[in-house]
Design a protein around this motif. Structure first.
Motif, PDB file in Angstrom:
ATOM      1  N   THR A  50       7.926  -7.391 -43.477  1.00  0.00           N
ATOM      2  CA  THR A  50       8.900  -7.303 -42.376  1.00  0.00           C
ATOM      3  C   THR A  50      10.021  -6.353 -42.812  1.00  0.00           C
ATOM      4  O   THR A  50       9.846  -5.581 -43.731  1.00  0.00           O
ATOM      5  CB  THR A  50       9.480  -8.695 -42.064  1.00  0.00           C
ATOM      6  OG1 THR A  50      10.211  -9.157 -43.209  1.00  0.00           O
ATOM      7  CG2 THR A  50       8.394  -9.700 -41.721  1.00  0.00           C
ATOM      8  N   ASN A  51      11.169  -6.454 -42.178  1.00  0.00           N
ATOM      9  CA  ASN A  51      12.314  -5.622 -42.554  1.00  0.00           C
ATOM     10  C   ASN A  51      12.928  -6.031 -43.884  1.00  0.00           C
ATOM     11  O   ASN A  51      13.652  -5.260 -44.498  1.00  0.00           O
ATOM     12  CB  ASN A  51      13.384  -5.670 -41.470  1.00  0.00           C
ATOM     13  CG  ASN A  51      12.961  -4.940 -40.220  1.00  0.00           C
ATOM     14  OD1 ASN A  51      11.880  -4.372 -40.147  1.00  0.00           O
ATOM     15  ND2 ASN A  51      13.823  -4.960 -39.219  1.00  0.00           N
ATOM     16  N   LYS A  52      12.683  -7.271 -44.329  1.00  0.00           N
ATOM     17  CA  LYS A  52      13.253  -7.763 -45.582  1.00  0.00           C
ATOM     18  C   LYS A  52      12.352  -7.360 -46.749  1.00  0.00           C
ATOM     19  O   LYS A  52      11.186  -7.742 -46.799  1.00  0.00           O
ATOM     20  CB  LYS A  52      13.391  -9.281 -45.539  1.00  0.00           C
ATOM     21  CG  LYS A  52      14.013  -9.836 -46.813  1.00  0.00           C
ATOM     22  CD  LYS A  52      14.079 -11.346 -46.806  1.00  0.00           C
ATOM     23  CE  LYS A  52      14.657 -11.796 -48.132  1.00  0.00           C
ATOM     24  NZ  LYS A  52      14.296 -13.149 -48.472  1.00  0.00           N
ATOM     25  N   PRO A  53      12.889  -6.585 -47.713  1.00  0.00           N
ATOM     26  CA  PRO A  53      12.089  -6.218 -48.876  1.00  0.00           C
ATOM     27  C   PRO A  53      11.642  -7.459 -49.651  1.00  0.00           C
ATOM     28  O   PRO A  53      12.420  -8.397 -49.825  1.00  0.00           O
ATOM     29  CB  PRO A  53      13.049  -5.363 -49.722  1.00  0.00           C
ATOM     30  CG  PRO A  53      14.085  -4.887 -48.764  1.00  0.00           C
ATOM     31  CD  PRO A  53      14.223  -5.976 -47.744  1.00  0.00           C
ATOM     32  N   GLU A  54      10.393  -7.451 -50.082  1.00  0.00           N
ATOM     33  CA  GLU A  54       9.819  -8.583 -50.813  1.00  0.00           C
ATOM     34  C   GLU A  54       8.989  -8.051 -51.968  1.00  0.00           C
ATOM     35  O   GLU A  54       8.520  -6.926 -51.946  1.00  0.00           O
ATOM     36  CB  GLU A  54       8.898  -9.408 -49.897  1.00  0.00           C
ATOM     37  CG  GLU A  54       9.576 -10.029 -48.695  1.00  0.00           C
ATOM     38  CD  GLU A  54      10.394 -11.264 -49.004  1.00  0.00           C
ATOM     39  OE1 GLU A  54      10.277 -11.805 -50.124  1.00  0.00           O
ATOM     40  OE2 GLU A  54      11.145 -11.693 -48.120  1.00  0.00           O
ATOM     41  N   GLY A  55       8.795  -8.884 -52.969  1.00  0.00           N
ATOM     42  CA  GLY A  55       7.938  -8.531 -54.091  1.00  0.00           C
ATOM     43  C   GLY A  55       8.713  -8.325 -55.384  1.00  0.00           C
ATOM     44  O   GLY A  55       9.933  -8.487 -55.440  1.00  0.00           O
TER      45      GLY A  55
END
Length: 108
Positions: free
Chosen positions: A57-62
């Protein structure tokens, strides 16, 4: 041109103040615990997906995003506590250059 750590600290203070995180103080212990929680989230991201980006989504993850959170939290702590991390980094890396190969003899 890349920002200095001091400039990054100022930017983080600006963003965090705008989001209400400087309205009250917290203890150094709280800062350290929050930093530790970000490191734990980085480890969990690695466990869940390795080193790959997990943004959906728009929220960076990982893993990389969590690495950035660790840096942001560290710089926030340094800003709150008046630590000149540019200076401390230069001083510490200069000292580390004088240390011997695998100094200390400790195992991982």
């Amino acid at each position: 041109m890349a920002m200095s750590l001091k400039e990054m600290q100022a930017e983080i203070r600006e963003v965090n103040a705008a989001n209400g995180w400087f309205e009250s103080d917290r203890t150094v212990g709280d800062d350290i615990a929050l930093l530790h929680s970000e490191v734990s989230e980085m480890f969990e991201a690695y466990r869940d997906g390795g080193l790959k980006d997990a943004t959906a989504t728009n929220k960076p993850e990982g893993f990389g995003s969590e690495c950035a959170d660790v840096l942001i939290r560290l710089l926030d702590t340094c800003e709150r506590r008046g630590v000149d991390l540019d200076f401390e980094y230069a001083r510490k890396i200069a000292h580390n250059r004088t240390r011997g190969h695998r100094h200390g003899g400790k195992l991982l």
